[in-house]
Every structure is written in C-alpha cells, then in structure tokens.
Design an enzyme around this catalytic site. Sequence first.
Site, PDB file in Angstrom:
ATOM      1  N   HIS A  63       0.816  -1.218   0.000  1.00  0.00           N
ATOM      2  CA  HIS A  63       0.000   0.000   0.000  1.00  0.00           C
ATOM      3  C   HIS A  63       0.854   1.274   0.000  1.00  0.00           C
ATOM      4  CE1 HIS A  63       0.331  -0.382   4.508  1.00  0.00           C
ATOM      5  NE2 HIS A  63       0.375   0.943   4.416  1.00  0.00           N
ATOM      6  N   HIS A 115      -5.450  -6.149   4.260  1.00  0.00           N
ATOM      7  CA  HIS A 115      -4.033  -6.322   4.568  1.00  0.00           C
ATOM      8  C   HIS A 115      -3.453  -7.602   3.983  1.00  0.00           C
ATOM      9  CE1 HIS A 115      -4.131  -2.865   7.215  1.00  0.00           C
ATOM     10  NE2 HIS A 115      -5.198  -3.359   7.802  1.00  0.00           N
ATOM     11  N   ASP A 118       0.082  -7.823   1.585  1.00  0.00           N
ATOM     12  CA  ASP A 118       0.485  -6.416   1.565  1.00  0.00           C
ATOM     13  C   ASP A 118       2.016  -6.291   1.532  1.00  0.00           C
ATOM     14  OD1 ASP A 118       0.471  -3.677   1.662  1.00  0.00           O
ATOM     15  OD2 ASP A 118      -0.184  -3.530   3.754  1.00  0.00           O
ATOM     16  N   SER A 211       4.505   2.038   8.137  1.00  0.00           N
ATOM     17  CA  SER A 211       4.175   0.965   7.196  1.00  0.00           C
ATOM     18  C   SER A 211       5.384   0.549   6.379  1.00  0.00           C
ATOM     19  CB  SER A 211       3.077   1.425   6.232  1.00  0.00           C
ATOM     20  OG  SER A 211       1.872   1.638   6.896  1.00  0.00           O
TER      21      SER A 211
END
Length: 259
Positions: A63, A115, A118, A211
């Site tokens: 992402h 998710h 990911d 992230s």
Amino acid sequence: MWLQILSLVLSVGRIDAAPPGQSRIVGGYKCEKNSQPWQVAVINEYLCGGVLIDPSWVITAAHCYSNNYQVLLGRNNLFKDEPFAQRRLVRQSFRHPDYIPLIVTNDTEQPVHDHSNDLMLLHLSEPADITGGVKVIDLPTKEPKVGSTCLASGWGSTNPSEMVVSHDLQCVNIHLLSNEKCIETYKDNVTDVMLCAGEMEGGKDTCAGDSGGPLICDGVLQGITSGGATPCAKPKTPAIYAKLIKFTSWIKKVMKENP
C-alpha cells in the site's frame, strides 16, 4: 538540495505523512544509532519504511505503492546529513500479484483496506554500499513463535492521534500474539498470511508512517508492518504485519527473474 525537498515532503503535521490504509511508533524509544542498519525510508507522496534484504532489493508494504520513489539508507535522523547516509532511486517495483488495495464488505458497503498480501519489492537503481550503517537482513527460514519478543522500528508518528513524522528512528518492543487476538478486532480480515503483534493493554504500537518497516522477533525478520487501528496503541487493538515466511518463494522468484 534533496534534504530540502524531503523537508518539504515531510512537513510536520502533513496528512500525507502516511499512505491510505497505513500502519502507524508509539510508546517506544529512540533506536540506538546504527542498530537497525537494514531499515530504510521509502519516500514518495508519503513516508513508509522498508527493509534491505539484498544490496539491490528493498521489501516494503504494497500500500506504499507510487510512481516514483526515493530510498534513504543508513539514516538515524531523516533531516540531518550523516556519515553512512545513502540515497537510491528505484528501477522497478513489484507488488504482490494477489494484493487488493480495497475491498467492499457486505456489512457497510464501504471500501476498507485489505491487509492480505500487503508486500512490495523495490529494485534499486544501483546496489547499496554495505557499510557499518547499511546492512542486509536475511529472510526467515522458520515460523515465528507466539509470545516472542519483537522489535518494530520506523520514523512514523509518536502521537497516537496526529500524523507527525519523527525525526529520529524509533524502536518499540512488542509481543507476537495469536491471530485470534487480531480477529477479535478486525474480524474476517485476518488470515494466515498475517502476523498479529502488540500489547493488549495498549500504549505501544506502530503508527502513521511506519508501514513497510521491519518486525524482528527473537532476532529474526518475521514481518512487515501493514496496518492497525486508529488512533494507534489503543488497548485490545494489536497491529497486523505481513508474515514473511509465507512469501519467501515469491520474493526469491522476483529477485531471480529480475537481476
């Protein structure tokens, strides 16, 4: 000049300090200098973390995808010149083929972040120089154990409710939990290709801008930071990480086919 540009991109308080569906470090501490030499910062419209798994390859969260990236290596502070600092552009990015950015649930009919899968590989424009402050870390070869002590790191927000980039690399010690603990919070969105980690009493968590960074359990890279609840570090809301042992074949295949 590029540090000036970076300062503009990561202006304090900017909402784009983290991408949509991001995971966000709270309750941690300033990492010891050069203690996480595989940690990189992935800069595009947003800030993400990443992990150097080969001199030419970084793994991060899918992402965090963008059309253009800068990868900063060997940094402890994002805004200061440092002796081990390196910068690389990205030749090509490879999102996991089964990654789906958004899904629509029957309950709400509103798109939510999924998710699953990911993960994204970034092929650097030229190999990183391996030094005292820049090193690769091996992929896992064994399943992680529930209850393991884990360390997550990143330059993400240290405030649970605000997206404010940390200048210094932050570390947080958390525990690997059973996936059932995350299922209690995230329901059917938790699968066997994910790890659940955090502290059930709250207060410690990854947060906005983290992230794509590493989850290292008992000294082994086991996960990549994927997502969690907002605000971060709430009680009974651990975060979700991509389970790397489930993806090693795909990672090795992509790297082999793109020398």
